[in-house]
Design a protein around this motif. Structure first.
Motif, PDB file in Angstrom:
ATOM      1  N   MET A 240       0.837  -1.204   0.000  1.00 47.73           N
ATOM      2  CA  MET A 240       0.000   0.000   0.000  1.00 47.73           C
ATOM      3  C   MET A 240       0.871   1.254   0.000  1.00 47.73           C
ATOM      4  O   MET A 240       2.007   1.227   0.471  1.00 47.73           O
ATOM      5  N   ASN A 241       0.310   2.335  -0.487  1.00 49.73           N
ATOM      6  CA  ASN A 241       0.909   3.657  -0.369  1.00 49.73           C
ATOM      7  C   ASN A 241       0.278   4.330   0.846  1.00 49.73           C
ATOM      8  O   ASN A 241      -0.939   4.534   0.891  1.00 49.73           O
ATOM      9  N   ILE A 242       1.099   4.669   1.836  1.00 46.33           N
ATOM     10  CA  ILE A 242       0.579   5.113   3.129  1.00 46.33           C
ATOM     11  C   ILE A 242       1.121   6.493   3.468  1.00 46.33           C
ATOM     12  O   ILE A 242       2.333   6.710   3.434  1.00 46.33           O
ATOM     13  N   LEU A 243       0.224   7.420   3.798  1.00 50.15           N
ATOM     14  CA  LEU A 243       0.611   8.748   4.257  1.00 50.15           C
ATOM     15  C   LEU A 243       0.603   8.758   5.779  1.00 50.15           C
ATOM     16  O   LEU A 243      -0.391   8.366   6.402  1.00 50.15           O
ATOM     17  N   LEU A 244       1.715   9.214   6.370  1.00 46.42           N
ATOM     18  CA  LEU A 244       1.827   9.318   7.815  1.00 46.42           C
ATOM     19  C   LEU A 244       1.824  10.798   8.197  1.00 46.42           C
ATOM     20  O   LEU A 244       2.814  11.494   7.970  1.00 46.42           O
ATOM     21  N   THR A 245       0.710  11.298   8.726  1.00 44.25           N
ATOM     22  CA  THR A 245       0.714  12.661   9.247  1.00 44.25           C
ATOM     23  C   THR A 245       1.462  12.655  10.574  1.00 44.25           C
ATOM     24  O   THR A 245       1.305  11.740  11.376  1.00 44.25           O
ATOM     25  N   GLY A 246       2.288  13.668  10.794  1.00 43.99           N
ATOM     26  CA  GLY A 246       3.158  13.628  11.966  1.00 43.99           C
ATOM     27  C   GLY A 246       4.203  12.539  11.846  1.00 43.99           C
ATOM     28  O   GLY A 246       4.704  12.006  12.836  1.00 43.99           O
ATOM     29  N   GLY A 247       4.566  12.233  10.620  1.00 45.40           N
ATOM     30  CA  GLY A 247       5.407  11.068  10.345  1.00 45.40           C
ATOM     31  C   GLY A 247       6.855  11.197  10.755  1.00 45.40           C
ATOM     32  O   GLY A 247       7.562  10.188  10.814  1.00 45.40           O
ATOM     33  N   SER A 248       7.331  12.422  11.030  1.00 44.49           N
ATOM     34  CA  SER A 248       8.710  12.556  11.486  1.00 44.49           C
ATOM     35  C   SER A 248       8.806  12.680  12.998  1.00 44.49           C
ATOM     36  O   SER A 248       9.891  12.900  13.540  1.00 44.49           O
ATOM     37  N   GLY A 249       7.668  12.546  13.686  1.00 49.42           N
ATOM     38  CA  GLY A 249       7.657  12.581  15.142  1.00 49.42           C
ATOM     39  C   GLY A 249       8.138  11.278  15.749  1.00 49.42           C
ATOM     40  O   GLY A 249       8.558  10.348  15.049  1.00 49.42           O
ATOM     41  N   TYR A 250       8.060  11.215  17.046  1.00 50.96           N
ATOM     42  CA  TYR A 250       8.589  10.062  17.791  1.00 50.96           C
ATOM     43  C   TYR A 250       7.938   8.752  17.345  1.00 50.96           C
ATOM     44  O   TYR A 250       8.622   7.834  16.858  1.00 50.96           O
ATOM     45  N   ILE A 251       6.640   8.652  17.485  1.00 50.12           N
ATOM     46  CA  ILE A 251       5.966   7.399  17.123  1.00 50.12           C
ATOM     47  C   ILE A 251       5.882   7.261  15.610  1.00 50.12           C
ATOM     48  O   ILE A 251       6.076   6.169  15.056  1.00 50.12           O
ATOM     49  N   GLY A 252       5.633   8.366  14.918  1.00 49.87           N
ATOM     50  CA  GLY A 252       5.519   8.317  13.460  1.00 49.87           C
ATOM     51  C   GLY A 252       6.769   7.799  12.784  1.00 49.87           C
ATOM     52  O   GLY A 252       6.692   7.002  11.835  1.00 49.87           O
ATOM     53  N   SER A 253       7.940   8.219  13.262  1.00 49.24           N
ATOM     54  CA  SER A 253       9.184   7.770  12.629  1.00 49.24           C
ATOM     55  C   SER A 253       9.407   6.276  12.831  1.00 49.24           C
ATOM     56  O   SER A 253       9.879   5.578  11.921  1.00 49.24           O
ATOM     57  N   HIS A 254       9.065   5.773  14.005  1.00 49.09           N
ATOM     58  CA  HIS A 254       9.211   4.327  14.240  1.00 49.09           C
ATOM     59  C   HIS A 254       8.201   3.531  13.419  1.00 49.09           C
ATOM     60  O   HIS A 254       8.525   2.459  12.891  1.00 49.09           O
ATOM     61  N   ALA A 255       6.989   4.066  13.292  1.00 51.69           N
ATOM     62  CA  ALA A 255       6.000   3.396  12.441  1.00 51.69           C
ATOM     63  C   ALA A 255       6.434   3.426  10.982  1.00 51.69           C
ATOM     64  O   ALA A 255       6.220   2.451  10.238  1.00 51.69           O
ATOM     65  N   ALA A 256       7.047   4.531  10.554  1.00 53.47           N
ATOM     66  CA  ALA A 256       7.533   4.614   9.175  1.00 53.47           C
ATOM     67  C   ALA A 256       8.520   3.500   8.878  1.00 53.47           C
ATOM     68  O   ALA A 256       8.466   2.871   7.808  1.00 53.47           O
ATOM     69  N   VAL A 257       9.415   3.240   9.830  1.00 51.90           N
ATOM     70  CA  VAL A 257      10.393   2.163   9.647  1.00 51.90           C
ATOM     71  C   VAL A 257       9.682   0.810   9.541  1.00 51.90           C
ATOM     72  O   VAL A 257       9.949   0.019   8.633  1.00 51.90           O
ATOM     73  N   ALA A 258       8.773   0.544  10.477  1.00 54.75           N
ATOM     74  CA  ALA A 258       8.086  -0.746  10.487  1.00 54.75           C
ATOM     75  C   ALA A 258       7.281  -0.962   9.212  1.00 54.75           C
ATOM     76  O   ALA A 258       7.294  -2.061   8.625  1.00 54.75           O
ATOM     77  N   LEU A 259       6.568   0.067   8.756  1.00 56.69           N
ATOM     78  CA  LEU A 259       5.731  -0.069   7.564  1.00 56.69           C
ATOM     79  C   LEU A 259       6.580  -0.215   6.309  1.00 56.69           C
ATOM     80  O   LEU A 259       6.272  -1.037   5.427  1.00 56.69           O
ATOM     81  N   ALA A 260       7.648   0.571   6.211  1.00 55.82           N
ATOM     82  CA  ALA A 260       8.510   0.486   5.029  1.00 55.82           C
ATOM     83  C   ALA A 260       9.213  -0.865   4.969  1.00 55.82           C
ATOM     84  O   ALA A 260       9.346  -1.463   3.891  1.00 55.82           O
ATOM     85  N   GLN A 261       9.661  -1.356   6.103  1.00 61.45           N
ATOM     86  CA  GLN A 261      10.337  -2.661   6.119  1.00 61.45           C
ATOM     87  C   GLN A 261       9.383  -3.797   5.800  1.00 61.45           C
ATOM     88  O   GLN A 261       9.822  -4.874   5.380  1.00 61.45           O
ATOM     89  N   ALA A 262       8.081  -3.556   5.980  1.00 58.08           N
ATOM     90  CA  ALA A 262       7.079  -4.565   5.606  1.00 58.08           C
ATOM     91  C   ALA A 262       6.710  -4.487   4.133  1.00 58.08           C
ATOM     92  O   ALA A 262       5.860  -5.260   3.667  1.00 58.08           O
ATOM     93  N   GLY A 263       7.309  -3.541   3.405  1.00 53.35           N
ATOM     94  CA  GLY A 263       7.100  -3.470   1.962  1.00 53.35           C
ATOM     95  C   GLY A 263       6.159  -2.392   1.488  1.00 53.35           C
ATOM     96  O   GLY A 263       5.890  -2.287   0.288  1.00 53.35           O
ATOM     97  N   HIS A 264       5.670  -1.552   2.405  1.00 53.03           N
ATOM     98  CA  HIS A 264       4.768  -0.476   2.009  1.00 53.03           C
ATOM     99  C   HIS A 264       5.556   0.754   1.561  1.00 53.03           C
ATOM    100  O   HIS A 264       6.674   0.992   2.021  1.00 53.03           O
ATOM    101  N   LYS A 265       4.958   1.549   0.680  1.00 56.27           N
ATOM    102  CA  LYS A 265       5.529   2.843   0.308  1.00 56.27           C
ATOM    103  C   LYS A 265       5.019   3.880   1.305  1.00 56.27           C
ATOM    104  O   LYS A 265       3.804   4.076   1.450  1.00 56.27           O
ATOM    105  N   VAL A 266       5.940   4.537   1.998  1.00 56.46           N
ATOM    106  CA  VAL A 266       5.588   5.467   3.072  1.00 56.46           C
ATOM    107  C   VAL A 266       5.919   6.890   2.656  1.00 56.46           C
ATOM    108  O   VAL A 266       7.026   7.165   2.172  1.00 56.46           O
TER     109      VAL A 266
ATOM    110  N   ILE B 134      -2.249   7.701  -2.553  1.00 59.38           N
ATOM    111  CA  ILE B 134      -2.323   7.151  -1.204  1.00 59.38           C
ATOM    112  C   ILE B 134      -3.530   6.222  -1.060  1.00 59.38           C
ATOM    113  O   ILE B 134      -4.645   6.541  -1.487  1.00 59.38           O
ATOM    114  N   ASP B 135      -3.283   5.074  -0.441  1.00 59.69           N
ATOM    115  CA  ASP B 135      -4.339   4.095  -0.163  1.00 59.69           C
ATOM    116  C   ASP B 135      -4.862   4.184   1.267  1.00 59.69           C
ATOM    117  O   ASP B 135      -6.016   3.819   1.534  1.00 59.69           O
ATOM    118  N   ALA B 136      -4.006   4.595   2.191  1.00 58.25           N
ATOM    119  CA  ALA B 136      -4.379   4.622   3.605  1.00 58.25           C
ATOM    120  C   ALA B 136      -3.590   5.724   4.302  1.00 58.25           C
ATOM    121  O   ALA B 136      -2.488   6.077   3.886  1.00 58.25           O
TER     122      ALA B 136
END
Length: 336
Positions: free
Chosen positions: A1-27, A74-76
């Protein structure tokens, strides 16, 4: 999926970005950088081995949001962009309602116009208010006791109404307990602008000598040692909870509105956290007991059975691992 993370460079957002990207999603990251640093994005890129796109913007800018949603197909959306300090919300309630509630309304309008109907919302256990029983499960009545919690609760109710009005929406509200710790690489962690509002980064700064002592808000609660008890969850476990939620929303069961607790199911007092950090760092952490803080509750910890059964998710990392990773990150910060 193509995923938009609002607040994506914040504390939780940055860690989620890593997890989602490593799972194969476009972040794609979307952030106004009000409580994060631009170089977080480059450090996330170092972890992943490639750079992520950052769009600098506010969630109260629906036209820019719409442009981001369309241009990146973006899908999600995972919505982290929100102010989150209890004490600050008591002092500045209108700021919290404007940023958190109005910001979410702007995001939803943009998503609606662009045909994006899948959303994971960064909610909070503060929506439960004063606990009537413990552990807190998703059936517990909601009743926030501070403006921060009320802003989250208003958003949850808005999202529930939206899902009831339109069956094409797939929404998961993730009720965080207390995220702490840092990525195993030591490259990203919690580094708020100014004086930390959360316990763990404050303890870490005291351990390094940046601050004199930890102020423990209240020593007369009805808890084993008189200090507040919270369910602390490693931010890496929390990040994987977002991946599990997106997988669930993509399934046949994901239609509609859903709420899930993300916690460990175990509470630790403030003094227990300080002692664990001292073990992890080998440093003494001075503290003093001060008056209770407005809006705080004595104890709060989760039942995450619903997330385990429906999302296939559960926390794996304990308090010692949380403190060790936070100390590793703090030592990296000292070199910046």
């Amino acid at each position: 999926m193509n995923i938009l993370l609002t607040g994506g460079s914040g504390y939780i957002g940055s860690h989620a970005a890593v997890a989602l990207a490593q799972a194969g999603h476009k972040v794609v990251l979307y952030d106004n950088l009000s409580n994060s640093q631009l170089d977080v994005v480059s450090r996330v890129g170092r972890i992943l081995g490639y750079p992520l796109v950052l769009i600098e913007g506010d969630v109260r800018a629906p036209d820019l949001l719409g442009q981001a949603l369309r241009e990146h197909s973006i899908d999600a959306v995972v919505h982290f962009a929100g102010l989150k300090a209890v004490g600050e919300s008591v002092a500045q309630p209108l700021t919290y309602y404007d940023n958190n509630v109005t910001g979410t309304q702007c995001l939803l309008r943009a998503m609606h116009r662009c045909g994006v109907r899948t959303l994971v919302f960064s909610s909070s256990a503060t929506v439960y208010g004063e606990p009537r029983y413990l552990p807190l499960d998703e059936r517990h009545p909601t009743s926030a006791v501070n403006p921060y919690g009320r802003s989250k609760l208003h958003i949850e109710e808005m999202l529930s109404d939206l899902a009831l009005s339109d069956a094409s929406w797939r929404i998961a509200c993730l009720r965080y307990f207390n995220p702490v710790g840092a990525h195993e690489s030591g490259l990203i962690g919690e580094d708020p602008n100014g004086i930390p509002n959360n316990l763990m980064p404050y303890i870490a700064q005291v351990a390094t000598g940046r601050r004199d002592r930890v102020s423990v808000f209240g020593g007369d609660y009805e808890t084993p040692d008189g200090t507040g008890v919270r369910d602390y969850i490693h931010v890496t476990d929390l990040a994987h909870g977002h991946l599990a939620a997106l997988n669930f929303l993509a399934s046949a069961s994901g239609v509609g509105w859903h709420a899930f607790n993300l916690g460990t199911g175990k509470g630790h007092s403030v003094l227990e956290v300080i002692q664990a950090f001292e073990r992890a760092s080998g440093m003494k952490v001075p503290y003093e007991i001060v008056a209770r803080r407005a809006g705080d509750v004595a104890s709060s910890y989760a039942s995450s059975d619903k997330a385990r059964h429906m999302l296939g998710w559960q926390a794996k990392l304990g308090l010692d691992e949380m403190c060790a990773s936070a100390w590793r990150w703090q030592r990296y910060c000292a070199q910046l």
